[in-house]
Design an enzyme around this catalytic site. Sequence first.
Site, PDB file in Angstrom:
ATOM      1  N   TRP A   1       0.849  -1.357  -0.109  1.00 37.92           N
ATOM      2  CA  TRP A   1      -0.200   0.003  -0.010  1.00 37.92           C
ATOM      3  C   TRP A   1       0.824   1.311  -0.032  1.00 37.92           C
ATOM      4  O   TRP A   1       0.544   2.194  -0.805  1.00 37.92           O
ATOM      5  CB  TRP A   1      -0.976   0.033   1.129  1.00 37.92           C
TER       6      TRP A   1
ATOM      7  N   LYS B   1     -12.931  -1.221   6.725  1.00 33.99           N
ATOM      8  CA  LYS B   1     -12.553  -2.018   7.400  1.00 33.99           C
ATOM      9  C   LYS B   1     -12.991  -2.001   8.762  1.00 33.99           C
ATOM     10  O   LYS B   1     -13.853  -2.764   9.234  1.00 33.99           O
ATOM     11  CB  LYS B   1     -11.044  -2.144   7.415  1.00 33.99           C
TER      12      LYS B   1
ATOM     13  N   ASP C   1      -1.556   6.613   6.155  1.00 34.28           N
ATOM     14  CA  ASP C   1      -2.570   5.929   5.586  1.00 34.28           C
ATOM     15  C   ASP C   1      -2.873   4.877   6.795  1.00 34.28           C
ATOM     16  O   ASP C   1      -2.081   3.861   7.049  1.00 34.28           O
ATOM     17  CB  ASP C   1      -2.103   5.455   4.300  1.00 34.28           C
TER      18      ASP C   1
HETATM   19  C1  LIG Z   1      -3.780   0.344   3.827  1.00 26.77           C
HETATM   20  C2  LIG Z   1      -4.481   0.551   2.741  1.00 26.77           C
HETATM   21  N1  LIG Z   1      -4.406   1.597   1.994  1.00 26.77           N
HETATM   22  C3  LIG Z   1      -5.157   1.827   1.004  1.00 26.77           C
HETATM   23  C4  LIG Z   1      -5.984   1.013   0.409  1.00 26.77           C
HETATM   24  C5  LIG Z   1      -6.921   1.101  -0.868  1.00 26.77           C
HETATM   25  O1  LIG Z   1      -8.181   1.584  -0.406  1.00 26.77           O
HETATM   26  P1  LIG Z   1      -9.416   1.829  -1.395  1.00 26.77           P
HETATM   27  O2  LIG Z   1      -9.394   0.493  -2.231  1.00 26.77           O
HETATM   28  O3  LIG Z   1     -10.427   1.995  -0.581  1.00 26.77           O
HETATM   29  O4  LIG Z   1      -8.921   2.818  -2.577  1.00 26.77           O
HETATM   30  C6  LIG Z   1      -6.476  -0.193   1.254  1.00 26.77           C
HETATM   31  C7  LIG Z   1      -7.265  -1.130   0.749  1.00 26.77           C
HETATM   32  O5  LIG Z   1      -7.517  -2.044   1.186  1.00 26.77           O
HETATM   33  C8  LIG Z   1      -5.632  -0.370   2.119  1.00 26.77           C
HETATM   34  O6  LIG Z   1      -5.590  -1.523   2.951  1.00 26.77           O
END
Ligand SMILES: Cc1ncc(COP(=O)(O)O)c(C=O)c1O
Length: 375
Positions: free
Chosen positions: A103, A211, A187
Amino acid sequence: MRPWNFSAGPSVLPLEVLQQAAAEMTDWHGCGMSVMEMSHRGKQFMQIRDEAEADLRELLAVPDDFAVLFMQGGATAENAIIPLNLIGRNGSGKADYVLSGSWSGKSYKEAGRYGDIAVAASSGEAAVLDGAQQAPWTWFPAADSWRVRRDAAYLHLCSNETIGGVEFVDWPDMAALGAPDVPLVVDASSHILSRPVDFSRAGMVYAGAQKNAGPAGVTLVFIRRDLIGHALPICPTAFDYVNVAEAQSMFNTPPTYAIYVAGLVFKWLKKQGGVAAIERANIAKARTLYGYLDESSFYANPVHRPVRSRMNVPFILADESLNGAFLAEAEQAGLLQLKGHKSVGGMRASIYNALPLAGVQTLVDFMRDFEKRHG
Ligand SMILES: Cc1ncc(COP(=O)(O)O)c(C=O)c1O
């Protein structure tokens, strides 16, 4: 009884919340409308939004000098919205990123489209820590090793890598890193509301809701007010934090139903005793699962112990040819969505706030039994 749901997201919601949403589906509080049918500017939805923000602020003790925004596009869109809003704040056009897994890697890549982006630190190499060999992306670079440019507009990190199962909560004092004017942007998608947040260490925290906070569709953004107001001219108006903050997240139609359900989750969380109480429950759950993984030689978790995630627990079977049988038998036993992310393989149990200790205990009992039969 419902099965136990270990999905990484969208993931399990409290049953009480789903039941309340069902009961209110066609007629919210006697107003004759579903929340889905209300004007976002009407008094009913304004009340829903205001309560959601107030409860969220209370749960996380969000300081007054932070704005709370309900946005759309998920954390993925924020990966672009953040540089578009922040990279111009001090004229340097620079931002630094700590890479600790999938991520944070995606955030870094996206930011590269908007400025001079550098890697402050990375766990992408194998390392020897506490006398043991750690594979790439199974550890977190110590803060005192980060190379932060003094004139960076911000420093980004992901505090819980959902895929790798690495959680980092000792957010450093940026002054101690020689970069006192560089705000930390975090994040926290996959562990927001699972433990207290030290906002004094952060300039901005953001999280997709799907989540711990509610259904997919709303993104939670906490941003120090002095960081708002520096958007690049190319920033879409709907994503300029000034516009979103001034309109109290109503610059355009917000994801009303997702905000409503998230608001129900916040009320549920308050009823559980708030974030401190849910953190105690999360510690007990994590101890139960990691305790068993460590005692067994049939299963293993690869993550450096001090940064093991309380929320996402990846594990592998010593004999990978049993993966299919494990998943099929788990599903039969009422244990859903345990397949690991395709990039790492194996299994992953996400044990978010709404998944109680009884669910983790059932998983461990199943794993023990599976080991007995196949080990
Ligand atoms: C830590 C983290 N960042 C970003 C995201 C991306 O999120 P989204 O799919 O809502 O854009 C996720 C998705 O699982 C995540 O776990």
